[in-house]
Design a protein around this motif. Sequence first.
Motif, PDB file in Angstrom:
ATOM      1  N   VAL A  45       0.832  -1.211   0.000  1.00 44.61           N
ATOM      2  CA  VAL A  45       0.000   0.000   0.000  1.00 44.61           C
ATOM      3  C   VAL A  45       0.864   1.257   0.000  1.00 44.61           C
ATOM      4  O   VAL A  45       0.596   2.227  -0.736  1.00 44.61           O
ATOM      5  N   VAL A  46       1.909   1.276   0.821  1.00 48.14           N
ATOM      6  CA  VAL A  46       2.797   2.443   0.843  1.00 48.14           C
ATOM      7  C   VAL A  46       3.485   2.617  -0.516  1.00 48.14           C
ATOM      8  O   VAL A  46       3.660   3.744  -1.001  1.00 48.14           O
ATOM      9  N   GLY A  47       3.857   1.517  -1.137  1.00 47.94           N
ATOM     10  CA  GLY A  47       4.455   1.606  -2.463  1.00 47.94           C
ATOM     11  C   GLY A  47       3.507   2.199  -3.489  1.00 47.94           C
ATOM     12  O   GLY A  47       3.912   2.994  -4.341  1.00 47.94           O
ATOM     13  N   THR A 121      -1.285  -2.736  10.865  1.00 53.19           N
ATOM     14  CA  THR A 121      -1.674  -2.535   9.470  1.00 53.19           C
ATOM     15  C   THR A 121      -2.303  -1.160   9.267  1.00 53.19           C
ATOM     16  O   THR A 121      -2.000  -0.458   8.291  1.00 53.19           O
ATOM     17  N   ALA A 122      -3.178  -0.757  10.195  1.00 54.74           N
ATOM     18  CA  ALA A 122      -3.841   0.547  10.061  1.00 54.74           C
ATOM     19  C   ALA A 122      -2.835   1.687  10.118  1.00 54.74           C
ATOM     20  O   ALA A 122      -2.881   2.629   9.306  1.00 54.74           O
ATOM     21  N   LEU A 123      -1.906   1.632  11.068  1.00 55.36           N
ATOM     22  CA  LEU A 123      -0.915   2.697  11.183  1.00 55.36           C
ATOM     23  C   LEU A 123       0.078   2.660  10.029  1.00 55.36           C
ATOM     24  O   LEU A 123       0.467   3.708   9.491  1.00 55.36           O
ATOM     25  N   GLY A 124       0.508   1.462   9.635  1.00 58.85           N
ATOM     26  CA  GLY A 124       1.504   1.359   8.575  1.00 58.85           C
ATOM     27  C   GLY A 124       0.986   1.839   7.234  1.00 58.85           C
ATOM     28  O   GLY A 124       1.672   2.579   6.512  1.00 58.85           O
ATOM     29  N   THR A 125      -0.230   1.449   6.878  1.00 54.50           N
ATOM     30  CA  THR A 125      -0.775   1.856   5.582  1.00 54.50           C
ATOM     31  C   THR A 125      -1.091   3.348   5.534  1.00 54.50           C
ATOM     32  O   THR A 125      -1.211   3.919   4.448  1.00 54.50           O
ATOM     33  N   SER A 126      -1.213   3.989   6.690  1.00 51.84           N
ATOM     34  CA  SER A 126      -1.457   5.432   6.692  1.00 51.84           C
ATOM     35  C   SER A 126      -0.306   6.202   6.057  1.00 51.84           C
ATOM     36  O   SER A 126      -0.491   7.310   5.527  1.00 51.84           O
ATOM     37  N   PHE A 127       0.918   5.623   6.084  1.00 53.79           N
ATOM     38  CA  PHE A 127       2.076   6.313   5.538  1.00 53.79           C
ATOM     39  C   PHE A 127       2.126   6.228   4.014  1.00 53.79           C
ATOM     40  O   PHE A 127       3.127   6.640   3.415  1.00 53.79           O
ATOM     41  N   ALA A 128       1.068   5.722   3.393  1.00 53.32           N
ATOM     42  CA  ALA A 128       0.957   5.843   1.951  1.00 53.32           C
ATOM     43  C   ALA A 128       0.845   7.311   1.547  1.00 53.32           C
ATOM     44  O   ALA A 128       1.114   7.682   0.397  1.00 53.32           O
ATOM     45  N   TRP A 129       0.465   8.183   2.508  1.00 55.05           N
ATOM     46  CA  TRP A 129       0.323   9.617   2.251  1.00 55.05           C
ATOM     47  C   TRP A 129       1.486  10.392   2.847  1.00 55.05           C
ATOM     48  O   TRP A 129       1.351  11.568   3.188  1.00 55.05           O
ATOM     49  N   VAL A 130       2.647   9.753   2.988  1.00 55.71           N
ATOM     50  CA  VAL A 130       3.781  10.396   3.649  1.00 55.71           C
ATOM     51  C   VAL A 130       4.261  11.628   2.895  1.00 55.71           C
ATOM     52  O   VAL A 130       4.858  12.540   3.489  1.00 55.71           O
TER      53      VAL A 130
END
Length: 537
Positions: A45-47, A121-130
Amino acid sequence: MVARFLTLKLTLMGNTFRKSVWQTIGMIVAAVYALSIVGLLVVAVVGLGVFEDPAWAGLAITLGGALTVLGWWLIPIFAFGVDATLDPHRFSTYAIPRRTLVAGLAVAGLVSVPGIATVLTALGTSFAWVLEPGTLLVALVGAALGVATCVVGSRAITTLLAPVLESRRYREVVTLVALVLVVSIGPLIGWLANGVEVSIEANPGDSTGMQLLPVFEQAAGVVGWTPFGASWALASTAHDGDWAGLVGRLAVALGTIALAWLVWDRALARALERPPVGDSGGGRAKGLGAFGRVPFSPTWAVAARTATYWLRDPRYSGSLAIVPLLPVIMYFSSQSTGNYFLLLATGPFVAWILGFSISNDIAYDNTAFALHVASGVDGKADRWGRAIPMLTVGPLVSAATVIASVWVADSWHLALPLLGLAFGFLLVSTGVSSAASARLVYPVAKPGESPLKSPQGAAMATMVSQGIGFLITAGLSLPVLGVGIAALILGGALWGAATLLVGVLYGALILVLAVRFGARVFDRRLPELLQQVQSFP
């Protein structure tokens, strides 16, 4: 007080590692598996958000988060009896304010493998908007609200339905419904994959992603306004600059959590004041049932009791409920591949599964197995008594499945060899089960618990025991399989009749020899078997 609930839950989790080696191994395997899945999801998701189009990341987070909430809300209804370490009824004698109790139980609900995996998962995928600090802040808020929706909603539903969940009839019905839903996943995926393939063939110039993007966008647009996806859609809404939609979705998310909290609080108050006591009325006596229809002997007494279990115990009847659905699954699979091989193989496969279903019969007895020890039932009577119900119903079910498959496939010339394979597999697998169940016993759900529940630490023992049983059954089934393959390749009524004859005679021989071997092992290991069954968690 909330910190004490958290400490208590951590202590209880730590104590599970001291109970048995199998529980420790199971917990470690589950944690490693969950962390690997979390890592893959976060990286993917971050990618998408950093290196590709952030819109794809928003779609993935919205739809995936909605499915996560749905799982948190529905799975406890089907898998009743799980994670009851902090049962609120245990705190009814303590003077704990209800609001404090609700808050403590909510925080403690995250201290588990699924809870920790959901948070990460919720916190990690939030960094898709980093790359967008403002959107990242909104995403973190949405992740917190999404996790709260999962936990509070799940607790509210299970507490509200607690009186119904205590009903044995409800558990039986829900078990069958859950099994139907689980086995329907395969045909649904096949149908969707077939539809995507047809869409690609109709539009060869477009990539698969471009064809599916409008579908995902429409789905996310609808899901983002529901209680399941409102929290997860906040970041993508902020990214699009839809501030009115952001406020609306935030209102839906907060309203969902507030309503779930209120329902949980009221249901908890009712449960603490009037705790459920289970089914109060017992069944009315209706004679001896199956015991009055069989000859008076130890073998037939065991057979009557086993038949009663198959009809009245959801742990048994749930296994039988899958059998009629297997031809449906194979039919959809055959439709997607364009041939009927899988459908025609359903009859022998069903026979194999039916025979192997009694491979752990002793463990399902639970404390009732002590009756066999106290009454002096010998191994021969016990082994044949458990096999007779399967040998009575199994051939009928196997034959019906074979006839239905050749009728749908219009391959009546394969009826005889398929019947031979089915009867041979049924007899061989029943014999192997009769021998293996006297030696390889592993933990199962206790009477009254969900058949979908697996005792802690039982996963590895189950895989090893069932793996050994399947390998032995496969090896002993090779003669029948060889004749059956020859009949399918060469054709002709003689080869079909030969397969049927070999399947019945050879299978009967293996059954008799295996039952005798199992009877000797049963008589020799009777005290150890009783000790094993009583020690299961």
